[in-house]
Design a protein around this motif. Sequence first.
Motif, PDB file in Angstrom:
ATOM      1  N   GLY A  61       0.858  -1.376  -0.073  1.00 41.47           N
ATOM      2  CA  GLY A  61      -0.177   0.137   0.064  1.00 41.47           C
ATOM      3  C   GLY A  61       0.837   1.272  -0.068  1.00 41.47           C
ATOM      4  N   GLY A  62       1.993   1.109   0.875  1.00 40.84           N
ATOM      5  CA  GLY A  62       2.682   2.422   0.860  1.00 40.84           C
ATOM      6  C   GLY A  62       3.640   2.632  -0.456  1.00 40.84           C
ATOM      7  N   LEU A  63       4.016   1.737  -1.205  1.00 44.20           N
ATOM      8  CA  LEU A  63       4.592   1.747  -2.636  1.00 44.20           C
ATOM      9  C   LEU A  63       3.322   2.531  -3.498  1.00 44.20           C
ATOM     10  CD1 LEU A  63       6.508  -1.595  -3.025  1.00 44.20           C
ATOM     11  CD2 LEU A  63       7.456   0.792  -2.893  1.00 44.20           C
ATOM     12  N   ILE A  64       2.153   1.851  -3.612  1.00 42.00           N
ATOM     13  CA  ILE A  64       1.013   2.389  -4.273  1.00 42.00           C
ATOM     14  C   ILE A  64       0.816   3.712  -4.208  1.00 42.00           C
ATOM     15  CG2 ILE A  64      -1.273   1.981  -4.884  1.00 42.00           C
ATOM     16  CD1 ILE A  64      -0.829  -0.895  -4.492  1.00 42.00           C
ATOM     17  N   VAL A  65       0.591   4.153  -2.822  1.00 49.01           N
ATOM     18  CA  VAL A  65       0.276   5.528  -2.811  1.00 49.01           C
ATOM     19  C   VAL A  65       1.412   6.429  -2.875  1.00 49.01           C
ATOM     20  CG1 VAL A  65      -1.705   5.017  -1.044  1.00 49.01           C
ATOM     21  CG2 VAL A  65       0.526   5.542   0.008  1.00 49.01           C
ATOM     22  N   SER A  66       2.698   6.081  -2.679  1.00 44.38           N
ATOM     23  CA  SER A  66       3.983   7.169  -2.927  1.00 44.38           C
ATOM     24  C   SER A  66       4.332   6.976  -4.242  1.00 44.38           C
ATOM     25  CB  SER A  66       5.019   6.428  -1.805  1.00 44.38           C
ATOM     26  OG  SER A  66       4.670   6.512  -0.810  1.00 44.38           O
ATOM     27  N   LEU A  67       3.816   6.193  -5.277  1.00 47.37           N
ATOM     28  CA  LEU A  67       4.211   6.054  -6.762  1.00 47.37           C
ATOM     29  C   LEU A  67       4.299   7.447  -7.383  1.00 47.37           C
ATOM     30  CD1 LEU A  67       5.436   4.137  -8.656  1.00 47.37           C
ATOM     31  CD2 LEU A  67       3.157   3.713  -9.430  1.00 47.37           C
ATOM     32  N   PRO A  68       3.076   8.186  -7.174  1.00 45.22           N
ATOM     33  CA  PRO A  68       3.119   9.179  -8.072  1.00 45.22           C
ATOM     34  C   PRO A  68       4.345  10.387  -7.578  1.00 45.22           C
ATOM     35  CG  PRO A  68       0.785   8.989  -7.561  1.00 45.22           C
ATOM     36  CD  PRO A  68       1.866   7.706  -6.906  1.00 45.22           C
ATOM     37  N   GLN A  69       4.327  10.392  -6.164  1.00 49.96           N
ATOM     38  CA  GLN A  69       5.432  11.264  -5.540  1.00 49.96           C
ATOM     39  C   GLN A  69       6.758  10.786  -6.017  1.00 49.96           C
ATOM     40  OE1 GLN A  69       5.116  11.914  -1.545  1.00 49.96           O
ATOM     41  NE2 GLN A  69       7.066  11.002  -1.207  1.00 49.96           N
ATOM     42  N   MET A 113       7.647   9.095  -8.635  1.00 45.83           N
ATOM     43  CA  MET A 113       7.876   9.291 -10.100  1.00 45.83           C
ATOM     44  C   MET A 113       8.340  10.697 -10.406  1.00 45.83           C
ATOM     45  SD  MET A 113       7.767   6.303 -11.317  1.00 45.83           S
ATOM     46  CE  MET A 113       7.908   6.480 -12.984  1.00 45.83           C
ATOM     47  N   LEU A 114       7.757  11.621  -9.718  1.00 48.09           N
ATOM     48  CA  LEU A 114       7.990  13.233  -9.827  1.00 48.09           C
ATOM     49  C   LEU A 114       9.335  13.440  -9.567  1.00 48.09           C
ATOM     50  CD1 LEU A 114       4.485  14.872  -8.662  1.00 48.09           C
ATOM     51  CD2 LEU A 114       5.625  14.847 -11.290  1.00 48.09           C
ATOM     52  N   MET A 115       9.708  12.879  -8.188  1.00 50.92           N
ATOM     53  CA  MET A 115      11.114  12.976  -7.698  1.00 50.92           C
ATOM     54  C   MET A 115      12.016  12.474  -8.570  1.00 50.92           C
ATOM     55  SD  MET A 115      10.357  12.866  -3.616  1.00 50.92           S
ATOM     56  CE  MET A 115       9.811  13.926  -2.911  1.00 50.92           C
ATOM     57  N   LEU A 116      11.999  11.159  -9.179  1.00 55.44           N
ATOM     58  CA  LEU A 116      12.716  10.794  -9.941  1.00 55.44           C
ATOM     59  C   LEU A 116      13.010  11.306 -11.221  1.00 55.44           C
ATOM     60  CD1 LEU A 116      12.027   6.933  -9.208  1.00 55.44           C
ATOM     61  CD2 LEU A 116      14.126   8.100  -8.599  1.00 55.44           C
ATOM     62  N   ALA A 117      12.153  11.962 -11.815  1.00 56.55           N
ATOM     63  CA  ALA A 117      11.887  12.663 -13.113  1.00 56.55           C
ATOM     64  C   ALA A 117      12.821  13.821 -12.737  1.00 56.55           C
ATOM     65  CB  ALA A 117      10.773  12.768 -13.662  1.00 56.55           C
ATOM     66  N   GLY A 118      12.900  14.706 -11.510  1.00 59.94           N
ATOM     67  CA  GLY A 118      13.398  15.666 -11.297  1.00 59.94           C
ATOM     68  C   GLY A 118      12.421  16.986 -11.640  1.00 59.94           C
ATOM     69  N   TYR A 119      11.369  16.569 -11.558  1.00 59.38           N
ATOM     70  CA  TYR A 119      10.406  17.609 -11.771  1.00 59.38           C
ATOM     71  C   TYR A 119      10.325  18.543 -10.618  1.00 59.38           C
ATOM     72  CZ  TYR A 119       5.910  19.871 -13.048  1.00 59.38           C
ATOM     73  OH  TYR A 119       4.969  20.745 -13.180  1.00 59.38           O
ATOM     74  N   SER A 120      10.211  19.952 -11.053  1.00 56.79           N
ATOM     75  CA  SER A 120       9.981  20.979 -10.192  1.00 56.79           C
ATOM     76  C   SER A 120       8.973  21.769 -10.716  1.00 56.79           C
ATOM     77  CB  SER A 120      11.150  21.832  -9.875  1.00 56.79           C
ATOM     78  OG  SER A 120      11.652  22.338 -11.164  1.00 56.79           O
ATOM     79  N   PHE A 121       8.113  22.332  -9.769  1.00 59.02           N
ATOM     80  CA  PHE A 121       7.021  23.185 -10.308  1.00 59.02           C
ATOM     81  C   PHE A 121       7.457  24.519 -10.592  1.00 59.02           C
ATOM     82  CE2 PHE A 121       5.387  20.274  -7.129  1.00 59.02           C
ATOM     83  CZ  PHE A 121       4.311  19.896  -8.021  1.00 59.02           C
ATOM     84  N   PRO A 122       6.932  24.976 -11.804  1.00 56.10           N
ATOM     85  CA  PRO A 122       7.262  26.228 -12.319  1.00 56.10           C
ATOM     86  C   PRO A 122       6.831  27.295 -11.303  1.00 56.10           C
ATOM     87  CG  PRO A 122       6.041  25.202 -14.189  1.00 56.10           C
ATOM     88  CD  PRO A 122       5.989  24.250 -12.818  1.00 56.10           C
ATOM     89  N   ALA A 123       7.327  28.588 -11.359  1.00 58.03           N
ATOM     90  CA  ALA A 123       7.260  29.500 -10.356  1.00 58.03           C
ATOM     91  C   ALA A 123       5.856  30.049 -10.255  1.00 58.03           C
ATOM     92  CB  ALA A 123       8.019  30.808 -10.537  1.00 58.03           C
ATOM     93  N   ASP A 124       5.098  30.040 -11.428  1.00 58.68           N
ATOM     94  CA  ASP A 124       3.414  30.572 -11.260  1.00 58.68           C
ATOM     95  C   ASP A 124       2.729  29.468 -11.145  1.00 58.68           C
ATOM     96  OD1 ASP A 124       4.079  29.227 -13.712  1.00 58.68           O
ATOM     97  OD2 ASP A 124       2.871  30.805 -14.891  1.00 58.68           O
ATOM     98  N   ALA A 125       3.131  28.142 -10.839  1.00 53.62           N
ATOM     99  CA  ALA A 125       2.337  26.963 -10.757  1.00 53.62           C
ATOM    100  C   ALA A 125       1.795  26.658  -8.938  1.00 53.62           C
ATOM    101  CB  ALA A 125       2.904  25.749 -11.211  1.00 53.62           C
ATOM    102  N   PHE A 126       1.172  27.638  -8.613  1.00 56.42           N
ATOM    103  CA  PHE A 126       1.032  27.609  -7.073  1.00 56.42           C
ATOM    104  C   PHE A 126      -0.231  26.434  -6.794  1.00 56.42           C
ATOM    105  CE2 PHE A 126       2.218  32.132  -7.740  1.00 56.42           C
ATOM    106  CZ  PHE A 126       3.546  32.119  -6.954  1.00 56.42           C
ATOM    107  N   VAL A 127      -0.808  26.334  -7.707  1.00 59.77           N
ATOM    108  CA  VAL A 127      -2.434  25.398  -7.357  1.00 59.77           C
ATOM    109  C   VAL A 127      -1.604  23.793  -7.495  1.00 59.77           C
ATOM    110  CG1 VAL A 127      -4.353  24.501  -8.395  1.00 59.77           C
ATOM    111  CG2 VAL A 127      -3.979  26.783  -8.437  1.00 59.77           C
ATOM    112  N   GLN A 128      -0.741  23.863  -8.647  1.00 58.22           N
ATOM    113  CA  GLN A 128      -0.055  22.423  -8.545  1.00 58.22           C
ATOM    114  C   GLN A 128       0.908  22.078  -7.532  1.00 58.22           C
ATOM    115  OE1 GLN A 128      -0.164  24.851 -11.101  1.00 58.22           O
ATOM    116  NE2 GLN A 128      -0.367  23.723 -13.049  1.00 58.22           N
TER     117      GLN A 128
END
Length: 124
Positions: A26-34, A36-51
């Motif tokens: 369950g921990g793997l499943i609920v943490s998967l999106p987080q 994936m974003l971290m492994l991809a090195g994704y950072s939110f643009p400066a104006d992406a407050f909602v995201q």
Amino acid sequence: MKNALLRVWRGEESLFVTFWLWLVLGGLIVSLPQTMLMLAGYSFPADAFVQAYAFCLYRLCVLAFQFVVSVGLWRAAGLDGIDWPDKFWRLGARVVALATIGGVIGVGFVETAVRIYMVSMSLL
């Protein structure tokens, strides 16, 4: 799902089910999106407050899930009337529960609160 999570919280599920199905799988499943974003090195643009706020809310939900399951693991690993060597595994499960709760409270909630604060301050 709600009743199943409530049974885990109360420690009514077996140690095997609580540890392997809820905490690990369950921990793997609920943490998967987080993850994936971290492994991809994704950072939110400066104006992406909602995201950014949505991600912080998602992270808080993941931390709450981990906390609930860890408390359930502690309860499922009760030591009353248990003989060795089964007691050894139950003590190990309690150590894992304490480490997970410590990580959730000590790192997870604090880090998420700092991120929310940083996003809020960038709005000013």
